[in-house]
Design an enzyme around this catalytic site. Structure first.
Site, PDB file in Angstrom:
ATOM      1  N   GLY A  65       0.746  -1.082  -0.137  1.00  0.00           N
ATOM      2  CA  GLY A  65      -0.025  -0.202   0.185  1.00  0.00           C
ATOM      3  C   GLY A  65       0.730   1.227  -0.154  1.00  0.00           C
ATOM      4  N   SER A  66       0.180   2.128   0.738  1.00  0.00           N
ATOM      5  CA  SER A  66       0.775   3.606   0.493  1.00  0.00           C
ATOM      6  C   SER A  66       2.183   3.777   1.157  1.00  0.00           C
ATOM      7  CB  SER A  66      -0.179   4.503   1.415  1.00  0.00           C
ATOM      8  OG  SER A  66       0.308   5.804   1.956  1.00  0.00           O
ATOM      9  N   SER A  67       2.850   4.798   0.657  1.00  0.00           N
ATOM     10  CA  SER A  67       4.026   5.283   1.292  1.00  0.00           C
ATOM     11  C   SER A  67       3.863   5.988   2.802  1.00  0.00           C
ATOM     12  CB  SER A  67       4.723   6.128   0.118  1.00  0.00           C
ATOM     13  OG  SER A  67       3.914   7.421   0.136  1.00  0.00           O
ATOM     14  N   GLY A  68       3.020   6.051   2.955  1.00  0.00           N
ATOM     15  CA  GLY A  68       2.480   6.488   4.509  1.00  0.00           C
ATOM     16  C   GLY A  68       2.857   5.215   5.606  1.00  0.00           C
TER      17      GLY A  68
END
Lengths: 141, 431
Positions: A65-68
């Site tokens: 998923g996200s780079s967060g």
């Protein structure tokens, strides 16, 4: 009778920790996948949806998923909801950076598949500095 | 990890505390990865913002924006003074649109704090593009350019469509990269990791943005973080997908999975042939995509929705480009958004300026909709009050918004979404 299984792997983040295992075969998403306030998995179709990893030894295939990802796990450290340790199979930048900033002991590159050996509820000791994981099965505790 | 003399000097404090902490983090991160060295980069996309109440409180209590940067961009317990960015750095999206604070339900003090932070960001030489799509507003890496980018949908676009080289970096690693011009030389910076792993053979033509979203969502879930190689029906892509289609495809594949790179044979720059795309690799699996797989992806993306009364329609994930705003305006012109429904469209600030100039903002506003910038509902956790059911034309947003906000989400075409906004009802279906 107590039986302990030993797993060897590579240190990702050093340190020693122990705790109850929380095992999933689903990859874990960070931003939009966990709530760092409680350490709970929130992804809609995740098998651990609604379950918290706070204080647990999280055993999982890897990150997605996200780079967060790193920022969300960074927040779990500051909010006191981080896993006690992380054991995973597939190395990515998301999980490497996330593990570094979570600062919990983390390991990968195991001699056997942790997803096959460890079950949720087992007691797991992680010595990332020595590259050793000791597993005590739930039934033997 | 081996550091060269220059890198070692940075680590030893030659360029000050912040640079030394940045180098220390890059070493810890590189060793965690198993990287052997760092690579130079002059193209960083990251975030240094403090746009949530938590971050604002952190800044106020711990010593301002330098404290935020020290903790969240350098993983440092100690607050240090942060020098300007050493290399070209572009700011990604934020936690809200600072010009729409009231509509997004953001407290005035958070907005005021952001405005102070914006001056800090610009003052540190960070470009205030404020978008998840830097490649739509002028930061377009060249083939082979080493980058350190956050934002999964931008990373996959950079690697796959542009041939730039980046891993999915995070807030901390991009913070360290902007102060040092270095990032671990690992993963997609290296030739051997850019080759394909899975062969995907299309049994149908995939043409619209909606269809590319479905395809990306399906493939991402199967290949997870590996590298799919797509071959069009009959061996070629009859309709070459444009920017908005590949933007949506990549955003979807990096949401259902962790895809950071893909190849479209005959289209993307490192895949003129199947052989070039796979290099020395042999496909670990061959995946077919046809009507059954398309149906499955659609069902998964709509699995949270049951109620047909729609409260909120959001367009612009990833941020819309001017072509998409133009298309939305053609669908919206002369109609009105239903009284029980709201329509928000998100785009980068620079494209909003163009939309203002073109008269598109006025068309959108005359219909009762809003053109916003800098953020989106998943980033901001902001939706119109009372929203229970949302409609989205983005597979990525349909994946994340129900998890983050606990709402139902319908996924459909842009036309389905604008119809829902104007009628208050979801009538989209898989045609």
């Amino acid at each position: 009778m107590t039986s302990t299984t030993v797993l060897r792997g590579r240190k990702v983040v050093g340190g020693v920790a122990e705790g109850e295992a929380l095992v999933t075969r689903d990859r874990v998403s960070g931003w939009g996948g966990i709530d760092p306030r409680t350490g709970t998995i929130i992804e809609t179709r995740h098998e651990l949806r609604g379950v918290s990893f706070a204080g647990k030894v999280l055993v999982f295939p890897g990150a997605k998923g996200s780079s967060g990802w790193s920022n969300q796990f960074h927040l779990t450290r500051l909010l006191g909801t981080a896993p006690a340790a992380m054991l995973f199979n597939d190395m990515t930048t998301k999980i490497a950076l996330g593990a570094v900033v979570t600062r919990a002991p983390a390991m990968t590159d195991f001699d056997q598949d942790p997803l096959g050996l460890i079950e949720t509820g087992d007691w797991v000791k992680v010595d990332a500095d020595r590259g050793v994981v000791e597993i005590t099965k739930r039934g033997n505790r | 990890m081996r550091l060269n003399d220059d890198e070692q000097a940075m680590r030893d404090g030659r360029d000050g505390d912040a640079v030394a902490l940045a180098m220390d983090l890059l070493v810890r991160y590189g060793e965690a990865l198993g990287a052997e060295r760092l690579v130079d980069t002059n193209n960083v996309c990251g975030t240094v913002s403090a746009t949530t109440p938590f971050m604002r409180d952190y800044a106020v209590q711990k010593g301002g924006m330098d404290a935020v940067f020290s903790e969240f961009n350098l993983d440092s317990d100690r607050v240090v003074e942060i020098p300007p960015a050493k290399v070209y750095t572009t700011h990604l999206q934020l936690g809200f649109d600072p010009r729409q604070g009231e509509r997004m339900g953001i407290a005035d003090e958070v907005i005021r704090f952001y405005q102070k932070g914006e001056a800090y960001t610009a003052g540190h030489g960070i470009q205030l593009a404020n978008t998840c799509t830097p490649y739509q507003v002028g930061n377009v890496p060249t083939r082979g350019e080493h980058c350190a980018w956050m934002e999964s949908s931008a990373v996959i676009y950079c690697n796959s469509v542009l041939g730039g080289r980046t891993n999915t970096e995070g807030r901390e690693s991009t913070g360290a990269a902007m102060l040092t011009g270095k990032i671990p030389d690992w993963g997609y910076h290296l030739d051997e990791n850019r080759f394909g792993s899975h062969l995907v053979e299309l049994d149908m033509e995939v043409e619209s943005t909606f269809e590319w979203g479905l395809l990306g969502y399906h493939i991402g879930e199967i290949v997870q973080e590996r590298v799919p190689v797509l071959v069009g029906r009959g061996g070629r892509f009859a309709k070459v997908p444009n920017l908005q289609r590949l933007k949506h495809f990549g955003a979807a594949a990096s949401s259902s999975g962790g895809v950071e790179m893909y190849h479209l044979v005959g289209v993307t720059p490192e895949a003129m042939t199947v052989e070039q795309a796979f290099g020395r690799n042999r496909p670990v699996q061959t995946i077919r995509y046809g009507l059954a797989e398309r149906q499955l992806a659609w069902e998964k993306l709509n699995s949270t929705a049951t109620d047909h009364q729609v409260d909120y329609v959001m367009l612009g994930c990833p941020h819309y480009n001017i072509e998409q705003i133009w298309e939305a305006c053609k669908l919206l012109e002369g109609r009105k958004v239903h009284t029980n429904t709201a329509l928000w469209i998100f785009t980068p600030r620079a494209i909003k300026a163009l939309a203002d100039q073109n008269g598109y903002t006025k068309i959108i506003e005359d219909a009762g909709a809003v053109l916003m910038s800098d953020s989106c509902s998943a980033m901001s956790r902001a939706m119109p009050p009372g929203t229970k059911v949302a409609a989205l034309d983005s597979a990525k947003h349909a994946h994340y918004l129900p998890a983050i906000m606990g709402v139902q989400a319908w996924f459909g075409t842009t036309a389905d979404c604008i119809d829902a906004a104007c009628t208050g009802r979801w009538n989209g279906r898989l045609a």
